[in-house]
Design an enzyme around this catalytic site. Structure first.
Site, PDB file in Angstrom:
ATOM      1  N   HIS A  21      22.436  49.635  60.388  1.00 15.42           N
ATOM      2  CA  HIS A  21      21.075  50.173  60.299  1.00 15.42           C
ATOM      3  C   HIS A  21      20.995  51.494  61.040  1.00 15.42           C
ATOM      4  O   HIS A  21      22.001  52.007  61.547  1.00 15.42           O
ATOM      5  CB  HIS A  21      20.034  49.160  60.771  1.00 15.42           C
ATOM      6  N   HIS A  24      22.665  51.839  64.683  1.00 14.87           N
ATOM      7  CA  HIS A  24      24.124  52.039  64.710  1.00 14.87           C
ATOM      8  C   HIS A  24      24.453  53.459  64.231  1.00 14.87           C
ATOM      9  O   HIS A  24      25.360  54.111  64.744  1.00 14.87           O
ATOM     10  CB  HIS A  24      24.845  51.067  63.764  1.00 14.87           C
ATOM     11  N   CYS A 129      22.213  33.452  75.918  1.00 11.39           N
ATOM     12  CA  CYS A 129      21.510  33.941  74.723  1.00 11.39           C
ATOM     13  C   CYS A 129      22.563  34.304  73.698  1.00 11.39           C
ATOM     14  O   CYS A 129      23.356  35.222  73.911  1.00 11.39           O
ATOM     15  CB  CYS A 129      20.640  35.160  75.043  1.00 11.39           C
ATOM     16  N   CYS A 132      22.506  37.942  72.293  1.00  2.26           N
ATOM     17  CA  CYS A 132      23.172  38.938  73.155  1.00  2.26           C
ATOM     18  C   CYS A 132      24.625  38.573  73.388  1.00  2.26           C
ATOM     19  O   CYS A 132      25.388  39.399  73.871  1.00  2.26           O
ATOM     20  CB  CYS A 132      22.512  39.002  74.535  1.00  2.26           C
ATOM     21  N   CYS A 146      14.479  35.484  75.982  1.00  5.57           N
ATOM     22  CA  CYS A 146      15.221  36.748  76.014  1.00  5.57           C
ATOM     23  C   CYS A 146      14.350  37.815  75.345  1.00  5.57           C
ATOM     24  O   CYS A 146      13.964  37.648  74.182  1.00  5.57           O
ATOM     25  CB  CYS A 146      16.544  36.621  75.257  1.00  5.57           C
ATOM     26  N   HIS A 149      15.721  39.256  71.940  1.00  2.83           N
ATOM     27  CA  HIS A 149      15.828  38.378  70.759  1.00  2.83           C
ATOM     28  C   HIS A 149      14.658  37.430  70.601  1.00  2.83           C
ATOM     29  O   HIS A 149      14.615  36.650  69.648  1.00  2.83           O
ATOM     30  CB  HIS A 149      17.174  37.636  70.779  1.00  2.83           C
ATOM     31  N   LYS A 298       8.570  47.948  67.223  1.00  5.58           N
ATOM     32  CA  LYS A 298       9.985  47.627  67.362  1.00  5.58           C
ATOM     33  C   LYS A 298      10.569  47.428  65.950  1.00  5.58           C
ATOM     34  O   LYS A 298       9.905  46.888  65.074  1.00  5.58           O
ATOM     35  CB  LYS A 298      10.086  46.324  68.164  1.00  5.58           C
ATOM     36  N   LYS A 301      13.722  42.879  61.365  1.00  5.60           N
ATOM     37  CA  LYS A 301      13.776  42.373  59.992  1.00  5.60           C
ATOM     38  C   LYS A 301      12.461  41.730  59.602  1.00  5.60           C
ATOM     39  O   LYS A 301      11.961  41.911  58.497  1.00  5.60           O
ATOM     40  CB  LYS A 301      14.899  41.350  59.869  1.00  5.60           C
TER      41      LYS A 301
HETATM   42  N1  MSP Z   1      29.138  44.263  69.678  1.00  3.95           N
HETATM   43  C1  MSP Z   1      28.376  44.736  70.763  1.00  3.95           C
HETATM   44  C2  MSP Z   1      29.035  45.924  71.418  1.00  3.95           C
HETATM   45  C3  MSP Z   1      30.431  45.719  71.902  1.00  3.95           C
HETATM   46  S1  MSP Z   1      31.132  47.174  72.507  1.00  3.95           S
HETATM   47  C4  MSP Z   1      32.504  46.675  73.265  1.00  3.95           C
HETATM   48  C5  MSP Z   1      26.989  45.134  70.276  1.00  3.95           C
HETATM   49  N2  MSP Z   1      26.860  45.386  68.965  1.00  3.95           N
HETATM   50  S2  MSP Z   1      25.491  45.841  68.250  1.00  3.95           S
HETATM   51  O1  MSP Z   1      25.777  45.808  66.839  1.00  3.95           O
HETATM   52  O2  MSP Z   1      24.393  45.069  68.699  1.00  3.95           O
HETATM   53  O3  MSP Z   1      25.311  47.354  68.640  1.00  3.95           O
HETATM   54  C6  MSP Z   1      24.532  47.759  69.738  1.00  3.95           C
HETATM   55  C7  MSP Z   1      24.474  49.270  69.726  1.00  3.95           C
HETATM   56  O4  MSP Z   1      23.961  49.751  68.473  1.00  3.95           O
HETATM   57  C8  MSP Z   1      23.523  49.879  70.745  1.00  3.95           C
HETATM   58  O5  MSP Z   1      24.068  49.984  72.029  1.00  3.95           O
HETATM   59  C9  MSP Z   1      23.295  51.239  70.117  1.00  3.95           C
HETATM   60  O6  MSP Z   1      24.433  52.014  70.274  1.00  3.95           O
HETATM   61  C10 MSP Z   1      23.108  50.884  68.653  1.00  3.95           C
HETATM   62  N3  MSP Z   1      21.716  50.480  68.356  1.00  3.95           N
HETATM   63  C11 MSP Z   1      21.328  49.300  67.803  1.00  3.95           C
HETATM   64  N4  MSP Z   1      19.967  49.290  67.656  1.00  3.95           N
HETATM   65  C12 MSP Z   1      19.433  50.452  68.114  1.00  3.95           C
HETATM   66  C13 MSP Z   1      18.141  51.038  68.082  1.00  3.95           C
HETATM   67  N5  MSP Z   1      17.068  50.399  67.644  1.00  3.95           N
HETATM   68  N6  MSP Z   1      18.018  52.321  68.512  1.00  3.95           N
HETATM   69  C14 MSP Z   1      19.116  53.051  68.900  1.00  3.95           C
HETATM   70  N7  MSP Z   1      20.335  52.521  68.906  1.00  3.95           N
HETATM   71  C15 MSP Z   1      20.531  51.157  68.785  1.00  3.95           C
HETATM   72  O7  MSP Z   1      26.092  45.240  71.088  1.00  3.95           O
END
Ligand code: MSP
Length: 522
Positions: A21, A24, A129, A132, A146, A149, A298, A301
């Site tokens: 999304h 990422h 959680c 997380c 949490c 979530h 926020k 989904k």
């Molecule tokens: N798999 C773990 C990370 C392991 S690293 C060794 C994880 N994955 S995640 O898919 O949840 O990705 C989290 C990251 O995605 C956040 O730290 C950020 O980089 C990005 N984002 C996810 N949602 C976001 C927003 N709503 N806004 C900005 N970036 C965010 O955690």
């Protein structure tokens, strides 16, 4: 900048329980911009990204989809890879934690930590959680749930192997204080330091007995590795590290690890403690960007407001998407985004800003100077004053030099939005100059004088193309090719020369061609 300076930049590896999304995409595009910028400086760059594919959360999701976990993760990982390809992301490698090589290296690393007594068998009781994939303390919860979530964590009490993280608490606190492990923005450093001050690091559960979708511990196959332990090691295994403490990968330590605030605490505690246990250096910097909120809400989904990278690309194109994301918020802080804002900015900055400036100046050149860069002495025309209604802005050469410098300082500080502001200032200054001189009339009334201004404007556009290159590589190449330069994504590694005033060759043919960014309203 020396030829040998290294720049290793990482993104988090993303969970494959859902498709990519905008969040990422934001982190990945930011890492790409910085990787491209450092390549332009002639540095040796390694840019790493990938997917985090183990753990209870992923296993459960695969079950919900009626698939076996491996098939499921293969599909979602392919979506991430495709998305990054479509957005022109220039990572050197994409790692998946289900790769055999990664699994073997993780086993090797954990075995060494076990052998030196940093991992030991015990019992763990706590709140977990699954969203997380983290244990939570009461103070992490809001009304028992949490906050990320919106779920009550599970109570877990089981036999587990623990990581003796407490052993590294003081060393890490000191490293963070002294910026040997730099955490930016500064408020995030303070947040982490106060966490260390409040109680320091405690030993943490490092294995799960009842989660089969993970990497088995080499000395006790009835446990799998804690998913974060597995995931963190990707930053080393992607560099072909075999899990051996004696081996120091060429690119390690990372110059920059990007992430958002949701995963800073784990990164600033578990990960560097593991590195110390594995006798590796800690990373040089964590830079933490903010979270996107969509039109004040926020992103979720259930609210149906999740924005996908595909939707962005369909509406704004690859470079439009990259640009709008980098400009979306102050890098490092939360920001409110939404389709309306993106639309407005696309038209204002890309269609009417950059696109219009390039079209205007090239069109004047085609119509009045036989489509050729006018004959001018670059040094002399560099001294021409840039005019605006508010007065002179300085000579072309000085204005360009000042803003190139400012742009570099900002990218050094990871201010992506700040660097874009500098580009926009230059675009605005060119527009003002054209209006102040009434250049469209001047080309007819005083063609010789106008030729000098056209040269300077074309030169400024060339410099703007170089500055835009990390953000919008295709657009930058397109502008340069309209000015008669051969397209060369690879050869843009000489930033200093590229942004130097006076590189345009008089007599070179220019082509206006199609608009760079057609207005959305059309
Ligand atoms: N798999 C773990 C990370 C392991 S690293 C060794 C994880 N994955 S995640 O898919 O949840 O990705 C989290 C990251 O995605 C956040 O730290 C950020 O980089 C990005 N984002 C996810 N949602 C976001 C927003 N709503 N806004 C900005 N970036 C965010 O955690």
């Amino acid at each position: 900048m020396s030829q040998n300076k290294k720049f290793y930049v990482t993104t988090p590896i993303y969970y494959v329980n859902a498709s990519p999304h905008i969040g990422h995409t934001y982190t990945t595009v930011a890492a790409d911009i910085l990787a491209r910028y450092h390549r332009m400086l002639g540095e040796e760059v390694f840019f790493a990204t990938g997917t985090d594919e183990h753990g209870a959360k992923i296993e459960e999701k695969a079950g919900e989809m009626g698939e076996n976990p491996q098939n499921f993760v293969d599909k979602v990982a392919a979506q991430f890879q495709m998305t990054w390809k479509e957005l022109n992301i220039s990572h050197n490698r994409f790692i998946r934690t289900t790769e055999e090589k990664h699994k073997t290296a993780v086993q090797g690393a954990l075995q060494q930590m076990y052998d030196k007594g940093d991992i030991y068998l015990g019992e763990y009781e706590g709140l977990y959680c699954q969203g997380c994939e983290q244990y939570k303390g009461e103070s992490d919860l809001v009304e028992g749930r949490c906050p990320d979530h919106d779920k009550e964590p599970d109570k877990i009490s089981e036999e587990t192997y623990l990581f003796r993280m407490s052993k590294y608490s003081n060393t890490l606190k000191e490293k963070i204080e002294k910026d040997e492990l730099k955490i930016r923005p500064l408020d995030k450093k303070k947040e982490i330091l106060s966490f260390y001050q409040e109680g320091g690091l405690r030993d943490i559960s490092f294995s799960r007995k009842n989660v089969s979708w993970g990497i088995p511990l080499p000395w006790d196959g009835s446990h799998t590795a804690y998913v974060w332990a597995d995931a963190f090691l990707n930053y080393l295994t992607i560099l072909d590290w075999s899990g051996d403490t004696e081996k120091k990968p060429h690119f390690w330590p990372a110059q920059l690890q990007l992430m958002s605030k949701d995963i800073l605490r784990v990164h600033a505690t578990i990960w560097p403690a593991m590195l110390l246990s594995l006798e590796q250096e800690v990373p040089q910097e964590f830079f933490v960007h903010g979270f996107f909120v969509i039109d004040g809400q926020k992103m979720s989904k259930s609210l149906g407001n999740v924005i996908s990278p595909q939707e962005l690309r369909d509406r704004y194109g690859v470079d439009g998407t990259r640009y709008l994301l980098s400009q979306a918020t102050v890098f490092g802080y939360d920001g409110d985004i939404g389709w309306e804002k993106f639309d407005e900015r696309f038209d204002a900055y890309l269609a009417n800003g950059l696109g219009n400036l390039v079209a205007r100046v090239l069109s004047l050149t085609e119509k009045n100077f036989d489509g050729k860069i006018p004959d001018a002495d670059p040094e002399k025309v560099g001294e021409l004053q840039m005019k605006s209604e508010e007065g002179d802005l300085g000579s072309f050469k000085n204005v360009s030099r000042n803003f190139v410098e400012s742009y570099q300082k900002k990218l050094q500080k990871k201010s992506l939005d700040g660097a874009i502001e500098d580009i926009n200032y230059l675009i605005g200054a060119c527009d003002k100059h054209i209006s102040a001189l009434k250049l469209w009339a001047m080309v007819r009334q005083e063609p010789e004088e106008a030729a000098l201004h056209i040269y300077s404007l074309l030169e400024m556009i060339r410099i703007i193309a170089w500055l835009s290159w990390p953000f919008m590589p295709d657009t930058a190449e397109n502008i340069l090719s309209k000015q008669g330069f051969a397209s060369s994504q690879e050869a843009r590694n000489s930033f200093r020369e590229g942004v130097c005033w006076g590189r345009l060759k008089p007599g070179q043919k220019v082509i206006k061609g199609d608009p760079l960014f057609p207005r959305l309203s059309k």
